[in-house]
Write a protein that holds these residues in place. Structure first.
Motif: not given
Length: 366
Positions: A144-145, A127, A137-142, A123
């Protein structure tokens, strides 16, 4: 002189018959003969009353010693019948199963911690790339999850490890209260099943309780003595052989329900038992002693007439006429019955001949 002599002889039977006839008339009332009775004149006095009640003794706390882990009984730390203190080790169940479960749970925690550390590094890297527009940004969201999921898995693994650690500590069965243990139901090597196997019983018998059952009509009398309010009543125990227990007791509480079948209510008393002379399950006789007031009325118990729920006595009214008076009984004092209400000083209570009389009859007082 001979004729006069004969006349005298004839008069004797006539006079005898006349006397008997007059006596018979005096003893007749309404066509029924007057019954001779004995009476007791009511007076007031002070009495020392002793009442006995069957009592059953029970410890103030009785606990079954059970294990919440399954395993074979491995050690016995306390001898049967010994007095133990709160927290003292009593028995120990084999820890091998619990230890294996703990090791497995600990390994899962280590694995979850490593996975979480990896997800956090990913992460952080993603970031930094996002700041340079080098990644979506989708990769960062994934990522984070993924970190949040790893954190949840780590928390779950730690909870499982904590529960396994509890199982290890609970493999040692400790005394939850101070008291005396009984005879163990198991021996070393026997299987202990979690939650169901009773290893032993622990009883605290100081103080010890004594339970008695009283008529519901006496509820208020005993309720006034409950607690530490102070009382003129004294309570003692006597063993079946007649030996008295030296320490007096006091009423702890009066139950809040009446037994519908017997019409009685349970009273619990407490007695000090530092010497351990009293044991749970014993039977004894509870002796209640108290002194009545100076104006207490008592009459011979044999004069009481009870029919179903009616309690009464026959008294002597004007002209020696029988009257019926309802009374309320109190304690029994040897051959005397304490009367709480219904009689006044000077009343004459009939004690003998009750079966032959009824209200309204005129009787003869012996």
């Amino acid at each position: 002189m001979q004729p006069y002599r004969n006349l005298y002889i004839l008069l004797i039977p006539v006079l005898a018959v006349a006397c008997k006839g007059k006596q018979a008339q005096q003893q007749m009332a309404g066509g029924r003969p007057k019954v001779p009775v004995t009476v007791f004149e009511v007076k007031t006095a002070s009495y020392t009353v002793t009442e006995s009640f069957p009592a059953v003794l029970t410890g103030n706390n009785t606990i079954d010693i059970r294990s919440d882990v399954t395993g074979f009984l491995q050690k016995i730390h306390a001898k049967d019948g010994s007095t133990v203190s709160k927290g003292q080790a009593l028995y120990e169940v084999d820890k091998s199963r619990s230890q294996a479960a703990y090791d497995q749970a600990n390994a899962a925690v280590i694995q979850a911690e490593a996975d979480l550390a990896l997800k956090k590094r990913d992460l952080e890297r993603y970031s930094n790339l996002l700041k340079k527009d080098a990644i979506s940004k989708q990769t960062v969201d994934q990522a984070t999850t993924a970190v949040q999921t790893s954190e949840a898995l780590l928390a779950q693994a730690r909870a499982t490890r904590a529960r396994s650690g509890t199982d290890i500590s609970h493999a040692v069965l400790r005394a939850p209260i101070a008291g005396k243990i009984g005879i163990a139901q198991l021996r070393i090597g026997d299987l202990v099943t979690a939650g169901s196997t009773v290893v032993n019983t622990l009883v605290n018998e100081d103080p010890i309780f004594a339970d008695i059952d009283i008529p519901q009509t006496r509820y208020n009398e005993f309720r006034k003595d409950a607690g530490d309010k102070g009382s003129d009543h004294q309570y003692y125990l006597t063993f079946p052989g007649g030996e008295p227990y030296p320490e007096p007791g006091k009423i702890l509480l009066v139950n809040n329900v009446v037994d519908a079948q017997t019409g009685t209510i349970r009273v619990r008393l407490t007695f000090p038992n530092k010497s351990g002379q009293l044991k749970s399950g014993m039977t004894a006789s509870l002796q209640m002693q108290f002194k009545t007031g100076e104006n207490q009325v008592a009459i011979p118990a044999k004069s009481i007439i009870e029919l179903l729920s009616e309690v009464k006595v026959y008294t002597l009214g004007p002209g020696n006429v029988v009257e019926s008076k309802p009374v309320q009984k109190g304690s029994l004092l040897d051959s005397l019955q304490i009367i709480n209400s219904g009689l006044q000083p000077g009343d004459k209570v009939i004690t003998d001949g009750l079966q032959k009389i009824r209200p309204g009859d005129t009787v003869i007082v012996k």
